[in-house]
Scaffold this active site. Structure first.
Site, PDB file in Angstrom:
ATOM      1  N   GLU A 166     -48.809 -32.315 -53.028  1.00  0.00           N
ATOM      2  CA  GLU A 166     -47.887 -31.288 -52.511  1.00  0.00           C
ATOM      3  C   GLU A 166     -48.507 -29.882 -52.469  1.00  0.00           C
ATOM      4  O   GLU A 166     -47.940 -28.935 -53.008  1.00  0.00           O
ATOM      5  CB  GLU A 166     -46.594 -31.281 -53.339  1.00  0.00           C
ATOM      6  CG  GLU A 166     -45.892 -32.636 -53.318  1.00  0.00           C
ATOM      7  CD  GLU A 166     -44.592 -32.654 -54.124  1.00  0.00           C
ATOM      8  OE1 GLU A 166     -44.267 -31.646 -54.768  1.00  0.00           O
ATOM      9  OE2 GLU A 166     -43.919 -33.690 -54.102  1.00  0.00           O
ATOM     10  N   GLU A 281     -44.354 -43.410 -52.444  1.00  0.00           N
ATOM     11  CA  GLU A 281     -43.173 -43.146 -53.282  1.00  0.00           C
ATOM     12  C   GLU A 281     -41.879 -43.523 -52.558  1.00  0.00           C
ATOM     13  O   GLU A 281     -40.907 -42.752 -52.540  1.00  0.00           O
ATOM     14  CB  GLU A 281     -43.133 -41.667 -53.687  1.00  0.00           C
ATOM     15  CG  GLU A 281     -44.398 -41.200 -54.400  1.00  0.00           C
ATOM     16  CD  GLU A 281     -44.337 -39.751 -54.895  1.00  0.00           C
ATOM     17  OE1 GLU A 281     -43.236 -39.166 -54.942  1.00  0.00           O
ATOM     18  OE2 GLU A 281     -45.398 -39.207 -55.236  1.00  0.00           O
TER      19      GLU A 281
HETATM   20  C1  XIL Z   1     -40.500 -37.286 -60.174  1.00  0.00           C
HETATM   21  C2  XIL Z   1     -40.213 -38.304 -61.263  1.00  0.00           C
HETATM   22  O1  XIL Z   1     -39.787 -39.515 -60.689  1.00  0.00           O
HETATM   23  C3  XIL Z   1     -39.150 -37.762 -62.178  1.00  0.00           C
HETATM   24  O2  XIL Z   1     -38.952 -38.648 -63.262  1.00  0.00           O
HETATM   25  C4  XIL Z   1     -39.555 -36.385 -62.679  1.00  0.00           C
HETATM   26  O3  XIL Z   1     -38.510 -35.860 -63.427  1.00  0.00           O
HETATM   27  C5  XIL Z   1     -39.862 -35.461 -61.527  1.00  0.00           C
HETATM   28  O4  XIL Z   1     -40.846 -36.049 -60.720  1.00  0.00           O
HETATM   29  N1  XIL Z   1     -42.716 -36.301 -55.682  1.00  0.00           N
HETATM   30  C6  XIL Z   1     -43.691 -36.664 -56.565  1.00  0.00           C
HETATM   31  C7  XIL Z   1     -43.313 -37.299 -57.847  1.00  0.00           C
HETATM   32  O5  XIL Z   1     -44.881 -36.584 -56.246  1.00  0.00           O
HETATM   33  O6  XIL Z   1     -44.206 -36.953 -58.872  1.00  0.00           O
HETATM   34  C8  XIL Z   1     -41.907 -36.951 -58.247  1.00  0.00           C
HETATM   35  O7  XIL Z   1     -41.575 -37.729 -59.395  1.00  0.00           O
HETATM   36  C9  XIL Z   1     -40.957 -37.195 -57.123  1.00  0.00           C
HETATM   37  C10 XIL Z   1     -41.314 -36.338 -55.935  1.00  0.00           C
END
Ligand code: XIL
Length: 376
Positions: A166, A281
């Site tokens: 990001e 994701e």
């Molecule tokens: C999220 C996790 O799933 C949560 O448990 C945490 O509180 C916050 O982060 N994009 C990403 C991930 O790259 O690392 C994020 O994960 C979700 C959005």
């Protein structure tokens, strides 16, 4: 609709709610459908097309043997949801603690699963001391040390790293569309290219990815993000950074317009840079849908299957990671709660570990994908 046909449901391990969907959509009575012991797990349906299916896990969840067995059955690759993030591994400066991540790595090793590393540099989960450093004169050195430390600790054990996560945020107003916030001042691409160099030195065999979100849809903001991501990836290549892939996070929500043709073009542009692609994701928010579970599950599954079509048609794609396998573990429960307060159903398995229509939607997307041939 193929997604909900009787053949598809006949192979599922069904809970009552899913049986209700089957009955509602196939016109048959709501006779219980027995779990099919021979049903092929998603990792096999992906592998049949030269692809990988995997999922995000957390070390505490893996301590439950029933859950752990299902992960080992469905996934070829796992990724820690939080355990490798800087804010978890180095709460105290200079005193790294990898115990939680090691628990997940041991599980992967015991079951022959590939491990993804998420993530070496991300502004979103930095320990307070590092947040302060990022705004000071030593920011670049501190950032590179973090990358070297975490990647080096797991040298030879992590198949693929999200080295940078990001970095793009057009709203921050820089001409480069790079995110300004974590640094409080503009930084150039060279910092990120050096992160890839540091990661490569720390683990020369690991695949190195850039990972980002909201590049799939029709919103103007998403077009801006696609431009920013392509500029980022082009800059990494131009600067000679050892980068191998782009992770498209794919945090989706039914009701958000997709842009399949534009997205396919974007993925082709990424592939033309010589990069591979992974859905890293995947989850599908249902917070815009009515309460009825059958309606939600069906819409979520259909949306995911439509989404995956252009991604899996792209030869550079390597696989799909679900961000959580089971509904109750999803971060969306907390981050984007439903207005009616009901739990969301954004994951392939329900809370009893039954396969949901989303599981079948992903499976059908794999079944429909062309064969992917990989050289490495
Ligand atoms: C999220 C996790 O799933 C949560 O448990 C945490 O509180 C916050 O982060 N994009 C990403 C991930 O790259 O690392 C994020 O994960 C979700 C959005």
């Amino acid at each position: 609709m193929a997604l909900l046909d009787r053949r598809g449901f006949g192979r599922l391990a069904l809970g009552g709610t899913v049986a209700a969907v089957a009955a509602a959509t196939s016109g048959c009575s709501a006779a219980p459908i027995e779990p099919a012991p021979g049903a092929r797990p998603l990792r096999d349906r992906a592998a049949a097309r030269g692809l990988e299916f995997g999922c995000e896990v957390q070390h505490l969840e893996l301590r439950d043997p029933a859950y752990a067995a299902v992960v080992a059955r469905e996934a070829a690759m796992i990724v820690p949801g939080t355990e490798l993030k800087w804010g978890e591994t180095e709460k105290v400066r200079g005193q790294p603690d990898y115990a939680a991540a090691e628990e997940i790595a041991a599980f992967a090793e015991a079951h022959g699963l590939r491990l993804r590393g998420h993530t070496a540099f991300w502004y979103g989960n930095m320990p307070p001391w590092a947040k302060a450093e990022m705004r000071g004169p030593d920011a670049r050195a501190v950032m590179l040390k973090r990358v070297s430390d975490v990647v080096g600790h797991f040298r030879g054990r992590i198949f693929e790293w999200d080295v940078v996560n990001e970095a793009v945020e057009p709203k921050d107003g820089q001409p480069s569309r790079l995110r300004l916030a974590p640094f409080g001042r503009p930084v150039d691409y060279g910092w990120f290219a050096d992160c890839f160099h540091a990661a490569h030195r720390a683990d020369p065999k690991a695949k190195l990815y850039y990972n980002d979100y909201f590049v799939e849809g029709a919103m103007g903001m998403e077009e801006e993000r696609r431009i920013g991501v392509l500029d980022f990836l082009s800059a990494m290549k131009r600067l000679g950074a050892p980068i191998h892939g782009f992770g498209t996070q794919s945090h989706l929500a039914v009701g958000r317009a997709l842009a399949p043709a534009r997205y396919a073009r974007f993925l082709a542009d990424v592939a033309n840079l010589g990069l591979e692609i992974r859905v890293t994701e995947l989850d599908v928010g249902d917070y815009k849908l009515p309460a009825d579970i059958a309606t939600r599950d069906q819409a979520v599954a259909a949306y995911a299957r439509d989404y995956l079509k252009p991604v899996l048609a792209q030869p550079a794609t390597r696989g799909v990671m679900a961000w959580g396998l089971r509904d109750r573990d999803s971060w969306l429960q907390k981050v984007i709660p439903r207005p009616d307060g009901l739990p969301e159903r954004p994951s392939p398995l329900d809370d009893q570990l039954n396969r949901k229509p989303l599981w079948e939607g992903i499976g059908e997307a794999f079944d429909a994908a062309p064969m992917h041939h990989r050289s490495a």
